[in-house]
Write an enzyme that holds these catalytic residues in place. Structure first.
Site, PDB file in Angstrom:
ATOM      1  N   ILE A  70       0.880  -1.163   0.000  1.00  0.00           N
ATOM      2  CA  ILE A  70       0.000   0.000   0.000  1.00  0.00           C
ATOM      3  C   ILE A  70       0.919   1.213   0.000  1.00  0.00           C
ATOM      4  O   ILE A  70       1.845   1.305   0.813  1.00  0.00           O
ATOM      5  CB  ILE A  70      -0.953  -0.006   1.222  1.00  0.00           C
ATOM      6  N   SER A  71       0.707   2.136  -0.939  1.00  0.00           N
ATOM      7  CA  SER A  71       1.580   3.302  -1.062  1.00  0.00           C
ATOM      8  C   SER A  71       1.501   4.181   0.175  1.00  0.00           C
ATOM      9  O   SER A  71       0.474   4.243   0.858  1.00  0.00           O
ATOM     10  CB  SER A  71       1.197   4.126  -2.290  1.00  0.00           C
ATOM     11  N   GLN A  72       2.608   4.893   0.435  1.00  0.00           N
ATOM     12  CA  GLN A  72       2.581   5.809   1.565  1.00  0.00           C
ATOM     13  C   GLN A  72       1.659   6.981   1.252  1.00  0.00           C
ATOM     14  O   GLN A  72       1.456   7.345   0.087  1.00  0.00           O
ATOM     15  CB  GLN A  72       3.989   6.281   1.897  1.00  0.00           C
TER      16      GLN A  72
END
Length: 223
Positions: A70-72
């Site tokens: 999951i992207s920051q």
């Protein structure tokens, strides 16, 4: 018997942590208040393994299984801002992943169509999304192929590192439409690229810094 996955609660502490995260994004220079409002609305922790809940509102990526992350939040904020999403716009997302980015877009009023190639991740995320109040259509498939039956799209967002601009995605993008895609930089990372499709079909390109994404792969997979 199949038991529906129970989502984590979204309590006052989570809401407070989310507000702190948004305040930090604003302090870091993000100015699109519609994007920040959507990020403040969507509970990021429910898309993560319970062991990560304490850290869900820190600005870092996390593993979500199947070799994906999951992207920051700052990356989500940047990609979303570059898309210039307006309510009612059709958005194609390549790489559903946890579903978090799709929900942020849907919270802004976009009609989101999202493709995931990892079968196990697709079904797990679909189950989460079905319990949330966001309008996201999910598809199991090859992101390089896009969704020809649902074209054209006003916006396209790719959430994996691409070695080239997929021609079928360009074809499915409306004239005047925007694609945001992390392009391989030849050094093991990616450059965030915003592509605007001109009325004559040509592509205008802008670059927005270096990032690290999982690779964009073809086909579908079972793990």
């Amino acid at each position: 018997m199949h038991y529906k996955m129970k989502l984590a609660e979204d309590n006052y502490r989570h809401k407070g942590l989310r507000q702190q995260m948004v305040n930090q994004l604003r302090a870091d220079g993000f100015t699109d208040e519609r994007v920040l409002a959507a990020i403040n609305e969507v509970p990021r922790h429910i898309f993560l393994d319970s062991s990560f809940v304490e850290y869900a509102y820190s600005d870092q990526p996390f593993s979500i299984g199947s070799g994906q992350t999951i992207s920051q939040p700052s990356t989500v904020a940047l990609q979303t801002s570059l898309l210039s999403v307006e309510s009612g716009k059709k958005v194609l997302e390549v790489g559903t992943g946890s579903g978090y980015q799709a929900c942020v877009l849907a919270a802004m009023g976009a009609k989101v169509f999202s493709i995931e190639r990892q079968r196990n991740l697709y079904f797990r995320t679909k189950e989460i999304l079905e319990q949330l109040p966001y309008r996201v259509k999910t598809f199991l498939g090859d992101g390089y192929e896009g969704l020809p039956n649902w074209k054209p799209f006003d916006r396209i967002i790719i959430t994996a590192g691409a070695p080239f601009i997929p021609p079928k995605l360009v074809e499915q993008l409306k004239a005047g439409g925007i694609m945001v895609i992390p392009m391989d930089d030849g050094k093991g990372g990616q450059t965030m690229v915003k592509i605007t499709k001109q009325s004559d079909g040509s592509l205008a390109r802008e670059e927005f810094g270096s990032f690290k994404f999982v690779p964009m792969l073809t086909g579908t997979a079972n793990d």
